[in-house]
Write an enzyme that holds these catalytic residues in place. Structure first.
Site, PDB file in Angstrom:
ATOM      1  N   ALA A 167      40.198  17.528 -96.716  1.00  0.00           N
ATOM      2  CA  ALA A 167      41.629  17.612 -97.031  1.00  0.00           C
ATOM      3  C   ALA A 167      41.892  18.720 -98.041  1.00  0.00           C
ATOM      4  O   ALA A 167      42.872  19.468 -97.929  1.00  0.00           O
ATOM      5  CB  ALA A 167      42.131  16.268 -97.565  1.00  0.00           C
ATOM      6  N   TYR A 168      41.027  18.857 -99.018  1.00  0.00           N
ATOM      7  CA  TYR A 168      41.123  19.925-100.007  1.00  0.00           C
ATOM      8  C   TYR A 168      41.075  21.288 -99.321  1.00  0.00           C
ATOM      9  O   TYR A 168      41.927  22.156 -99.545  1.00  0.00           O
ATOM     10  CB  TYR A 168      39.989  19.782-101.015  1.00  0.00           C
ATOM     11  CG  TYR A 168      39.941  20.832-102.091  1.00  0.00           C
ATOM     12  CD1 TYR A 168      40.705  20.709-103.245  1.00  0.00           C
ATOM     13  CD2 TYR A 168      39.090  21.933-101.981  1.00  0.00           C
ATOM     14  CE1 TYR A 168      40.636  21.657-104.255  1.00  0.00           C
ATOM     15  CE2 TYR A 168      39.016  22.890-102.974  1.00  0.00           C
ATOM     16  CZ  TYR A 168      39.795  22.753-104.108  1.00  0.00           C
ATOM     17  OH  TYR A 168      39.730  23.702-105.100  1.00  0.00           O
ATOM     18  N   GLY A 169      40.076  21.481 -98.451  1.00  0.00           N
ATOM     19  CA  GLY A 169      39.940  22.746 -97.744  1.00  0.00           C
ATOM     20  C   GLY A 169      41.133  23.046 -96.858  1.00  0.00           C
ATOM     21  O   GLY A 169      41.600  24.184 -96.780  1.00  0.00           O
ATOM     22  N   LYS A 172      44.135  24.079 -99.034  1.00  0.00           N
ATOM     23  CA  LYS A 172      43.909  25.407 -99.602  1.00  0.00           C
ATOM     24  C   LYS A 172      44.064  26.489 -98.531  1.00  0.00           C
ATOM     25  O   LYS A 172      44.573  27.576 -98.803  1.00  0.00           O
ATOM     26  CB  LYS A 172      42.524  25.481-100.247  1.00  0.00           C
ATOM     27  CG  LYS A 172      42.394  24.681-101.528  1.00  0.00           C
ATOM     28  CD  LYS A 172      43.235  25.253-102.655  1.00  0.00           C
ATOM     29  CE  LYS A 172      42.895  24.635-103.992  1.00  0.00           C
ATOM     30  NZ  LYS A 172      43.658  25.211-105.116  1.00  0.00           N
TER      31      LYS A 172
END
Length: 263
Positions: A167-169, A172
């Site tokens: 989810a972070y990737g 971003k």
């Protein structure tokens, strides 16, 4: 704790003299390093984060060194609060020349199929939507005085598959897209928009990841040609250049700051 090879800070050269710069996520890590560096380079900085006590300590330090700094509380998950924080910059200085949208939140490390809805929502609101909201507010203030520069902190994890932080990737990578779109949209107004994609950096965020996934720092160093984590100031140095007039023809770029790990 993270393991880095310390570098010798360069003497300030007045790279940001006369500029008003707003920094999010400024209470620690890259944001705190940016606050100190930008002020040393001549900027009047407005530091924003949820941790007001930490911000006030940094402001006191900057002022003791002869710099100009103020603090404002900011919850990046609250769009209206972001707009209030940018309004505070106008109240303090009447203008905005540069913005470093650096605040972020890490997700619970784990594979795609175990990532919770709560993590996805937090990643969307803080690591993507907050930057969208902030850029619009920042650009509105910048265009009143003929333009400015915005830098968004993305991640090396936005450039490739990110199985440990999906989810972070993803958010971003979405941030990269709106960074490039903003650069094209506002270029004719004299507003430059760029991003940086740091690799492993010796911050509290990496320490937290190492705590739940031992070996992350060692694996990062092994995968990095320079063989170490970046120091927060090294990342801030790149943002400082992008915000400065030295980068006057640079917009729509996503600049790696990863020791060669993404090469």
């Amino acid at each position: 704790m993270t393991n880095t090879t310390h570098t010798t800070p360069r003497a300030p050269v007045g790279l940001l003299t006369g500029k008003v710069v707003f920094i999010t996520g400024a209470s620690r890590g890259i944001g705190a390093a940016a606050g100190r560096l930008f002020a040393a380079e001549g900027a009047a900085v407005v530091l924003a984060a949820r941790g007001i006590d930490a911000l006030e300590r940094i402001v006191k330090e900057i002022r003791a060194d002869g710099g100009v700094a103020d603090a404002v509380t900011l919850d990046l998950a609250d769009s209206s609060n972001i707009r209030v924080a940018v309004d505070r910059v106008e109240e303090l200085h009447g203008r905005l020349d540069g913005a470093f949208n650096n605040g972020a939140v890490i997700q619970q490390p784990g594979p795609l199929d175990t990532t919770s809805d709560e993590d996805i929502d937090a990643q969307f609101s803080v690591n993507f939507r907050s930057h969208w909201t902030a850029m619009i507010a920042e650009a509105a203030l910048m265009r009143r005085t003929g333009g400015g520069a915005i830098v968004n902190t993305s991640s090396i994890g936005s450039r490739r598959a990110n199985p440990a932080l999906p989810a972070y990737g993803a958010m971003k990578r979405a941030l990269n897209s709106i960074t490039e779109t903003a650069a094209v949209t506002w270029g004719h107004e004299g507003i430059r928009v760029n991003g940086i994609t740091p690799g492993g950096t010796a911050t509290e965020m990496i320490d937290a990841w190492e705590a739940v996934s031992p070996g992350i720092v060692e694996a990062n160093n092994a995968a990095t040609p320079l063989g170490r984590m970046a120091e927060p100031r090294e990342v801030a140095e790149v943002a400082a250049w992008l915000l400065s007039d030295r980068a006057s023809m640079v917009t729509g770029a996503m600049v790696p700051v990863d020791g060669g790990a993404g090469a």
